[in-house]
Structures are given as structure tokens and as C-alpha cells.
Design a protein around this motif. Structure first.
Motif, PDB file in Angstrom:
ATOM      1  N   GLY A 113      49.783  56.334  -9.511  1.00 47.91           N
ATOM      2  CA  GLY A 113      48.446  56.747  -9.905  1.00 47.91           C
ATOM      3  C   GLY A 113      47.929  55.904 -11.059  1.00 47.91           C
ATOM      4  N   PHE A 114      46.614  56.029 -11.276  1.00 47.33           N
ATOM      5  CA  PHE A 114      45.954  55.270 -12.330  1.00 47.33           C
ATOM      6  C   PHE A 114      45.402  56.227 -13.388  1.00 47.33           C
ATOM      7  CE2 PHE A 114      45.362  52.767  -8.390  1.00 47.33           C
ATOM      8  CZ  PHE A 114      46.057  51.626  -8.757  1.00 47.33           C
ATOM      9  N   GLY A 115      44.889  55.634 -14.460  1.00 44.44           N
ATOM     10  CA  GLY A 115      44.238  56.441 -15.485  1.00 44.44           C
ATOM     11  C   GLY A 115      45.220  57.053 -16.468  1.00 44.44           C
ATOM     12  N   ARG A 116      44.709  58.032 -17.185  1.00 47.73           N
ATOM     13  CA  ARG A 116      45.500  58.678 -18.229  1.00 47.73           C
ATOM     14  C   ARG A 116      46.769  59.307 -17.644  1.00 47.73           C
ATOM     15  NH1 ARG A 116      45.765  63.768 -20.369  1.00 47.73           N
ATOM     16  NH2 ARG A 116      44.125  64.512 -18.958  1.00 47.73           N
ATOM     17  N   ALA A 117      47.878  59.156 -18.350  1.00 41.28           N
ATOM     18  CA  ALA A 117      49.154  59.678 -17.875  1.00 41.28           C
ATOM     19  C   ALA A 117      49.198  61.196 -18.010  1.00 41.28           C
ATOM     20  CB  ALA A 117      50.310  59.055 -18.642  1.00 41.28           C
ATOM     21  N   PRO A 131      45.461  59.723  -8.158  1.00 35.30           N
ATOM     22  CA  PRO A 131      46.607  59.410  -7.300  1.00 35.30           C
ATOM     23  C   PRO A 131      46.374  58.311  -6.278  1.00 35.30           C
ATOM     24  CG  PRO A 131      45.486  61.362  -6.485  1.00 35.30           C
ATOM     25  CD  PRO A 131      44.769  60.959  -7.755  1.00 35.30           C
ATOM     26  N   LEU A 132      45.208  57.658  -6.266  1.00 37.17           N
ATOM     27  CA  LEU A 132      44.902  56.679  -5.220  1.00 37.17           C
ATOM     28  C   LEU A 132      45.511  55.313  -5.512  1.00 37.17           C
ATOM     29  CD1 LEU A 132      41.161  57.585  -4.552  1.00 37.17           C
ATOM     30  CD2 LEU A 132      43.200  58.358  -3.319  1.00 37.17           C
ATOM     31  N   GLY A 133      46.826  55.231  -5.562  1.00 37.74           N
ATOM     32  CA  GLY A 133      47.498  53.959  -5.781  1.00 37.74           C
ATOM     33  C   GLY A 133      48.553  54.045  -6.865  1.00 37.74           C
ATOM     34  N   GLY A 134      48.925  52.892  -7.376  1.00 36.89           N
ATOM     35  CA  GLY A 134      49.936  52.814  -8.424  1.00 36.89           C
ATOM     36  C   GLY A 134      50.134  51.360  -8.815  1.00 36.89           C
ATOM     37  N   TYR A 138      58.227  55.283 -17.028  1.00 35.42           N
ATOM     38  CA  TYR A 138      57.935  55.872 -15.713  1.00 35.42           C
ATOM     39  C   TYR A 138      56.826  56.904 -15.940  1.00 35.42           C
ATOM     40  CZ  TYR A 138      62.426  53.821 -14.425  1.00 35.42           C
ATOM     41  OH  TYR A 138      63.457  52.947 -14.208  1.00 35.42           O
ATOM     42  N   ARG A 139      55.691  56.733 -15.229  1.00 37.43           N
ATOM     43  CA  ARG A 139      54.542  57.583 -15.497  1.00 37.43           C
ATOM     44  C   ARG A 139      53.846  58.010 -14.213  1.00 37.43           C
ATOM     45  NH1 ARG A 139      49.514  55.212 -15.758  1.00 37.43           N
ATOM     46  NH2 ARG A 139      48.896  56.260 -17.677  1.00 37.43           N
ATOM     47  N   VAL A 140      53.087  59.097 -14.330  1.00 33.12           N
ATOM     48  CA  VAL A 140      52.232  59.576 -13.243  1.00 33.12           C
ATOM     49  C   VAL A 140      50.812  59.608 -13.787  1.00 33.12           C
ATOM     50  CG1 VAL A 140      51.698  61.474 -11.671  1.00 33.12           C
ATOM     51  CG2 VAL A 140      54.084  60.954 -12.236  1.00 33.12           C
ATOM     52  N   GLY A 141      49.907  58.872 -13.133  1.00 28.09           N
ATOM     53  CA  GLY A 141      48.523  58.808 -13.587  1.00 28.09           C
ATOM     54  C   GLY A 141      47.680  59.948 -13.038  1.00 28.09           C
ATOM     55  N   LEU A 142      46.540  60.147 -13.652  1.00 26.80           N
ATOM     56  CA  LEU A 142      45.649  61.236 -13.288  1.00 26.80           C
ATOM     57  C   LEU A 142      45.045  61.048 -11.901  1.00 26.80           C
ATOM     58  CD1 LEU A 142      44.181  63.839 -14.198  1.00 26.80           C
ATOM     59  CD2 LEU A 142      42.408  62.369 -15.205  1.00 26.80           C
TER      60      LEU A 142
END
Length: 460
Positions: free
Chosen positions: A42-46, A65-68, A59-63
Motif C-alpha cells: 500500500g501507499f500513503g501514511r503507514a 491498498p492499491l499497490g506497494g 516493513y509497513r502497510v500503507g493507508l
């Protein structure tokens, strides 16, 4: 419930496929000695972030979810410790950089094969491609098919289920061919010729779902003879006013007997506002009832409805059950089937892209995240095997899409590397910046188109 399933299915689909795609970049980069700084879904704020390992990889998950992405050490993004410069991505040879970039799509191809392999072992469900009543002007009728025929092969390729038939016909229509059909009739096989020349394989109209290739050749599915049993009578409906009750069977309309509930529904639908004589059967015997179907708008058309819910009660349950197939394959056979399916879907997808580029297919055939979510929810509802097949198809599509020579995608980077190999040196910073701007614009326009298509279909 449908919305919840769609959301869950979408998150599962995107989460699995993007995670594996980015892991391909991640794994190959580390094996080739490039230092990885961040692995992000995902992109944007974690919304989640942690650092692990001796190199403190984030290792992070972005706000969104359309990609990484996988962020690597790179001198173009900031100062690099001289002791670490040999591990910077920009310092690597052309082969190493190309291998890291290509690893993402390659991971999705491998994942698609694994999903199809599992699908064939779990067991695929399908419907026997048995032909029902055909319209006289349809392509199948013109080819000589008759009600009760079972299509066993298209152009020599075996056909087991309707899904197999659909894929074979799509390939034939894209190639604009006359294809031979192997048809089983009365226990014997015969060869017929189906003309697919001049047929638009995709159809498609802005705001509507693309038309099924089976509909365009006039395929009608054979249905086992069944009674149309009234399961429910709606209040304040023509059926209630006429005294119809749940449990009764509608056997005839205006003197014509029916053993196909769907044909019976069509007959009533064509008589909006006109009185019809129904013959209704109960345990007490038969009686005639006069009902006037109420004019109702369905998908922009006015049809007749009498206000009942019908249940199909097969006269021969075994004949009805024979239409549904479940196939299981062993590990070796399943891998062979997975390879065949992967190759068939790859060639079909590339053919569709080609037709889109030369203007022979409508952009209405493009779908985006909303459609993915919808189909993900439906496939989850249909069971594990169907969901695995859906994941495989989307994973392969993601790999092919990423390999297109579009800036910002993996294929765009590989195109720059190909230019570098021919030129004997890297492209200039100005060229690379313009190339990136073109990519952002192209991807932005693509997202606008697919979101518009998705929303227009939902509105329709």
C-alpha cells in the motif's frame, strides 16, 4: 452481505497478489546484494510499521491498498555511506537491475501457476456445454447444432465445461476464424463448422458489462424438463388477485404446455397488460386461471410480471444433476493443466491488449478496483476452487500489465534498460524525468477510465 464479501475479497486479492509481487523484487534484490530499506504494502501514511533484522528493514502497510513498493538504497534519493555504495541499486550492473525489476512480474506468474495447480487439485466445478433451444438466426444454429447436442471440442481442443467453451470461442473470435466443432449427438460424435468471422469477440459498451461470447454466438444452455412451482405469491399482485397459491405448479399458458420455467417466465414477460390463461396444477387437480401480467420495467425494458417467485422442480433429478461437473486432478496432471491454462490466458490477454491498442476493442472492456472487488466477492461465495481460479487470473493479469512498456511500471523500467543496453550508457536525467511524467499521465488516464467504467456499470 454482498458489500462485505466484496470488501473482504478485494483486500484478500490485492493483499496476496501485491505482497507476492513486491516480495519478488525484495527477494531477488537481497540475493543479489542490494540493500533493501523498505517493504511496503500500500501507499500513503503507514497504518502499521515495524523494523526487523540486523539491517532494520522497515516493513509497513500503507493507508491506500492499491499497490506497494520495495525501496532500496539508491544514491539518486540521497547521500549514501561510501562503505555501502557497492550495495546501492544505481551502482549495480544492467543485468542485476533488470533482474530485480523483472522479479515482481515473474513472482506473479509463478503465483498464478500455483493457484491454478491448487484449483485443479481441489476440484473445478463446471456446467456441461449441452445446447438447448437455439434461435434460428444464431451462429450455432447456422453451424448445424441442435438442442441436446454436447460440444466436446473446439478446433481440436477438448471442451469439458462452459468455461472451456467460452475460452476456446474467444480465441477463435479474436483470430477471426472458422473453427471446427466436435459435437456429441445421440451418443455419436460429428464434426461441424462454426463461422466466427466478423464477430466482435469482446463487445462492450460504456456503462454496461461486456457481452458474453456465448450470447453472441447464440448459445442456449439445455435445461432438464421441470415444473414451474410457485414458491411465493407477492401481496397485492395479479397472482394474488387471481387466487394463485404457493405450492401450485403452472403447467400451461394459453393452451401451450411448458416444462421449462425460464421459457414460461419469458412467455409471461411478453404479455404485459394482456390477459393470459394459466393452467395450474395442485394435488386436487388442474384448473384454469386468468391473470393479467403487470407492466414492469426491468433493465430499461417493459415486461409482464404476475408477482410470483418460481422454483424449478426437475421431472428427472438425475438428468438435472448430470449437467453439473466436478473434476479433480492429481498433482502432476494438475500442473500440466495449470501450465495449459496459464498459456491460454496469456495469449488471450495479449490479444485483447493488442485489439485495444489498435482500436478494434472498446475501452468499455477495461475494469478497475470496483469490478475486481465485485468478482472477488462472487468467487468467494462460490467456493475455494473458484476463488483460487480468480486469484490466478488476476495475478497473471497483474504480471502482464506490469510488463507493458509504460513509464512507472516495471515494463517501463525494463524499456529504459533496453535503451541503455543499445545506447551503451544510461539515459539522461531529463529524458528519464519526461518519461516518468508521461507514465504518471498515462496511469492517471487509465485509472479515470477504469473507475468510470466500474461506476457506470454499477449505476446501470
Amino acid at each position: 452481505m454482498d458489500i462485505l464479501l466484496s470488501v473482504v475479497g478485494f483486500l484478500l486479492t490485492i493483499g496476496i497478489l501485491v505482497a507476492f509481487h513486491e516480495y519478488g523484487h525484495f527477494w531477488v534484490a537481497r540475493r543479489l546484494g542490494v540493500r533493501v530499506l523498505t517493504y511496503s504494502l500500500g501507499f500513503g501514511r503507514a497504518i502499521y510499521s515495524t523494523r526487523r533484522g540486523p539491517e532494520a528493514i522497515e516493513y509497513r502497510v500503507g493507508l491506500f491498498p492499491l499497490g506497494g513498493y520495495v525501496r532500496m538504497l539508491d544514491e539518486r534519493e540521497g547521500p549514501v555511506d561510501p562503505a555501502e555504495q557497492h550495495r546501492a541499486f544505481n551502482r549495480q550492473s544492467l543485468k542485476v537491475r533488470a533482474a530485480i525489476v523483472a522479479a515482481g512480474p515473474a513472482a506473479n506468474v509463478v503465483l498464478a501457476l500455483v493457484f491454478w495447480w491448487l484449483m485443479f487439485m481441489v476440484g473445478t466445478q463446471g456446467v456441461l456445454p449441452k445446447v438447448g433451444d437455439l434461435a434460428g438466426e444464431s451462429r450455432l444454429a447456422e453451424a448445424g447444432l441442435e438442442a441436446g447436442d454436447v460440444i466436446r471440442a473446439v478446433d481440436g481442443d477438448p471442451v469439458i465445461t462452459l468455461s472451456d467453451l467460452r475460452l476456446s470461442l474467444l480465441n477463435g473470435a479474436i483470430e477471426q476464424q472458422r473453427v471446427p466443432l466436435t459435437v456429441e449427438r445421440d451418443g455419436r460424435e460429428r464434426e461441424l463448422m462454426l463461422d466466427l468471422q466478423g464477430l466482435d469477440p469482446l463487445g462492450g459498451e460504456i456503462g454496461r458489462q461486456p457481452t458474453d461470447i456465448l450470447d453472441r454466438v447464440g448459445f442456449s444452455l439445455w435445461r432438464a424438463p421441470a415444473h414451474a412451482e410457485i414458491a411465493e405469491v407477492q401481496p397485492d399482485s395479479p397472482a394474488m388477485a387471481a387466487g394463485l397459491e404457493a405450492g401450485a405448479r403452472i403447467v400451461a399458458i394459453d393452451g401451450r404446455e411448458y416444462q421449462d420455467p425460464w421459457a414460461l417466465i419469458d412467455a409471461i414477460g411478453a404479455r404485459a397488460g394482456e390477459p393470459v390463461r394459466l393452467v395450474v396444477e395442485t394435488d386436487a387437480g388442474r384448473r384454469e386461471v386468468v391473470v393479467t401480467p403487470r407492466a414492469t420495467e426491468v433493465d430499461g425494458e417493459v415486461v409482464g410480471r404476475i408477482g410470483v417467485a418460481l422454483a424449478a422442480r426437475p421431472l428427472d433429478p438425475e438428468a438435472a444433476e448430470s449437467m453439473f461437473l466436478v473434476q479433480h486432478a492429481g498433482p502432476i496432471e494438475a500442473m500440466g493443466l495449470a501450465l495449459e491454462r496459464s498459456w491460454a490466458m496469456t495469449t488471450l490477454t495479449l490479444s485483447v491488449f493488442h485489439r485495444l491498442l489498435i482500436g478494434e476493442a472498446s475501452i468499455a472492456n477495461l475494469s478497475g478496483p470496483v469490478a475486481i472487488a465485485e468478482y472477488a466477492g462472487k468467487s468467494l461465495l462460490l467456493g475455494l476452487s473458484t476463488f483460487l481460479g480468480f486469484l490466478a487470473l488476476v495475478s497473471l493479469s497483474l504480471a502482464i500489465l506490469n510488463l507493458l512498456p509504460i513509464p512507472m511500471l516495471d515494463g517501463g523500467h525494463l524499456l529504459l534498460y533496453a535503451i541503455e543496453a543499445i545506447k551503451g550508457g544510461p539515459v539522461g536525467a531529463a529524458f528519464e524525468e519526461v518519461f516518468a511524467r508521461i507514465g504518471i499521465l498515462a496511469l492517471g488516464l487509465l485509472m479515470v477510465v477504469v473507475f468510470y467504467n466500474d461506476i457506470a456499470r454499477l449505476m446501470h
